[in-house]
Design a protein around this motif. Structure first.
Motif, mmCIF file in Angstrom:
data_model
loop_
_atom_site.group_PDB
_atom_site.id
_atom_site.type_symbol
_atom_site.label_atom_id
_atom_site.label_comp_id
_atom_site.label_asym_id
_atom_site.label_seq_id
_atom_site.Cartn_x
_atom_site.Cartn_y
_atom_site.Cartn_z
ATOM 1 N N ASP A 89 53.346 38.843 61.326
ATOM 2 C CA ASP A 89 53.325 39.959 60.375
ATOM 3 C C ASP A 89 54.359 39.767 59.268
ATOM 4 O OD1 ASP A 89 51.350 41.190 61.856
ATOM 5 O OD2 ASP A 89 52.785 42.382 63.040
ATOM 6 N N ILE A 90 55.536 39.311 59.636
ATOM 7 C CA ILE A 90 56.586 39.070 58.640
ATOM 8 C C ILE A 90 56.159 37.978 57.665
ATOM 9 C CG2 ILE A 90 58.959 38.292 58.316
ATOM 10 C CD1 ILE A 90 59.581 39.607 61.031
ATOM 11 N N GLN A 91 55.531 36.927 58.169
ATOM 12 C CA GLN A 91 55.035 35.866 57.283
ATOM 13 C C GLN A 91 53.943 36.383 56.359
ATOM 14 O OE1 GLN A 91 53.796 32.840 60.039
ATOM 15 N NE2 GLN A 91 55.770 31.778 59.957
ATOM 16 N N GLY A 92 53.084 37.259 56.842
ATOM 17 C CA GLY A 92 52.026 37.841 56.009
ATOM 18 C C GLY A 92 52.586 38.673 54.885
ATOM 19 N N TYR A 93 53.573 39.540 55.216
ATOM 20 C CA TYR A 93 54.210 40.341 54.180
ATOM 21 C C TYR A 93 54.968 39.462 53.178
ATOM 22 C CZ TYR A 93 53.165 44.621 56.769
ATOM 23 O OH TYR A 93 52.530 45.650 57.383
ATOM 24 N N GLY A 94 55.644 38.460 53.673
ATOM 25 C CA GLY A 94 56.368 37.549 52.788
ATOM 26 C C GLY A 94 55.434 36.815 51.841
ATOM 27 N N TYR A 95 54.302 36.364 52.372
ATOM 28 C CA TYR A 95 53.315 35.674 51.538
ATOM 29 C C TYR A 95 52.762 36.608 50.465
ATOM 30 C CZ TYR A 95 49.156 33.027 50.248
ATOM 31 O OH TYR A 95 48.199 32.362 49.554
ATOM 32 N N PHE A 96 52.462 37.856 50.852
ATOM 33 C CA PHE A 96 51.919 38.826 49.898
ATOM 34 C C PHE A 96 52.922 39.102 48.781
ATOM 35 C CE2 PHE A 96 51.577 43.269 48.526
ATOM 36 C CZ PHE A 96 50.315 43.236 47.949
ATOM 37 N N PHE A 97 54.167 39.395 49.138
ATOM 38 C CA PHE A 97 55.161 39.713 48.116
ATOM 39 C C PHE A 97 55.513 38.496 47.262
ATOM 40 C CE2 PHE A 97 56.165 43.301 51.053
ATOM 41 C CZ PHE A 97 55.766 44.296 50.191
ATOM 42 N N ALA A 98 55.496 37.313 47.836
ATOM 43 C CA ALA A 98 55.737 36.107 47.043
ATOM 44 C C ALA A 98 54.605 35.886 46.044
ATOM 45 C CB ALA A 98 55.888 34.890 47.949
ATOM 46 N N THR A 99 53.370 36.138 46.465
ATOM 47 C CA THR A 99 52.220 35.989 45.562
ATOM 48 C C THR A 99 52.296 36.996 44.424
ATOM 49 O OG1 THR A 99 50.864 35.219 47.402
ATOM 50 C CG2 THR A 99 49.706 35.964 45.442
ATOM 51 N N VAL A 100 52.615 38.246 44.733
ATOM 52 C CA VAL A 100 52.732 39.265 43.691
ATOM 53 C C VAL A 100 53.862 38.913 42.729
ATOM 54 C CG1 VAL A 100 53.341 41.689 43.275
ATOM 55 C CG2 VAL A 100 51.710 41.101 45.061
ATOM 56 N N PHE A 101 54.985 38.462 43.244
ATOM 57 C CA PHE A 101 56.117 38.079 42.404
ATOM 58 C C PHE A 101 55.742 36.934 41.466
ATOM 59 C CE2 PHE A 101 59.814 35.273 41.799
ATOM 60 C CZ PHE A 101 60.609 36.125 41.046
ATOM 61 N N LEU A 102 55.076 35.910 41.986
ATOM 62 C CA LEU A 102 54.706 34.774 41.143
ATOM 63 C C LEU A 102 53.668 35.146 40.091
ATOM 64 C CD1 LEU A 102 54.678 31.898 43.770
ATOM 65 C CD2 LEU A 102 56.354 32.324 41.976
ATOM 66 N N VAL A 103 52.752 36.050 40.418
ATOM 67 C CA VAL A 103 51.768 36.510 39.430
ATOM 68 C C VAL A 103 52.474 37.258 38.303
ATOM 69 C CG1 VAL A 103 49.865 38.140 39.082
ATOM 70 C CG2 VAL A 103 49.785 36.528 40.966
ATOM 71 N N VAL A 104 53.423 38.122 38.638
ATOM 72 C CA VAL A 104 54.153 38.875 37.623
ATOM 73 C C VAL A 104 54.965 37.933 36.740
ATOM 74 C CG1 VAL A 104 56.031 40.539 37.288
ATOM 75 C CG2 VAL A 104 54.212 41.016 38.923
ATOM 76 N N VAL A 105 55.622 36.943 37.334
ATOM 77 C CA VAL A 105 56.413 35.986 36.558
ATOM 78 C C VAL A 105 55.518 35.164 35.633
ATOM 79 C CG1 VAL A 105 57.812 33.892 36.748
ATOM 80 C CG2 VAL A 105 58.331 35.857 38.166
ATOM 81 N N THR A 106 54.367 34.735 36.133
ATOM 82 C CA THR A 106 53.448 33.937 35.316
ATOM 83 C C THR A 106 52.930 34.732 34.123
ATOM 84 O OG1 THR A 106 52.778 32.672 37.250
ATOM 85 C CG2 THR A 106 51.314 32.592 35.346
ATOM 86 N N TYR A 107 52.488 35.968 34.350
ATOM 87 C CA TYR A 107 51.970 36.772 33.248
ATOM 88 C C TYR A 107 53.066 37.157 32.260
ATOM 89 C CZ TYR A 107 47.226 37.193 34.964
ATOM 90 O OH TYR A 107 45.951 36.917 35.349
ATOM 91 N N SER A 108 54.275 37.385 32.732
ATOM 92 C CA SER A 108 55.348 37.692 31.787
ATOM 93 C C SER A 108 55.718 36.471 30.950
ATOM 94 C CB SER A 108 56.569 38.228 32.523
ATOM 95 O OG SER A 108 57.077 37.255 33.398
#
Length: 67
Positions: free
Chosen positions: A5-24
Motif C-alpha cells: 500500500d505504501i508503494q502504491g501511494y508513493g507511486y501515485f504521488f510521484a506520478t502526480v508530482f512529475l506530471v505537474v513539474v513537466t507541465y509547469s
C-alpha cells in the motif's frame, strides 16, 4: 497498512508530482521565449527548414565582430 500500500501511494504521488513539474516546465518554455539578454532562440528553429543557398539568413551578419 503494509508495504504494498505504501508503494502504491508513493507511486501515485510521484506520478502526480512529475506530471505537474513537466507541465509547469512546458508552460515556462512557451511563456519565456527570450533569455536574459533578449535573444529569441525560437527564430533559429527555422534553420532546418530554410537551408537552401538562396534563402535569407536567420540573423543578418554585421561587418564588425562581437566580443
Amino acid at each position: 497498512m503494509n508495504i504494498v500500500d505504501i508503494q502504491g501511494y508513493g507511486y501515485f504521488f510521484a506520478t502526480v508530482f512529475l506530471v505537474v513539474v513537466t507541465y509547469s516546465y512546458i508552460y515556462h518554455l512557451y511563456t519565456k521565449k527570450k533569455d536574459a539578454k533578449g535573444v529569441d532562440y525560437e527564430e533559429y528553429s527555422n534553420m532546418a527548414l530554410k537551408d537552401d543557398i538562396g534563402d535569407t539568413p536567420v540573423k543578418p551578419m554585421s561587418g564588425k565582430k562581437e566580443k
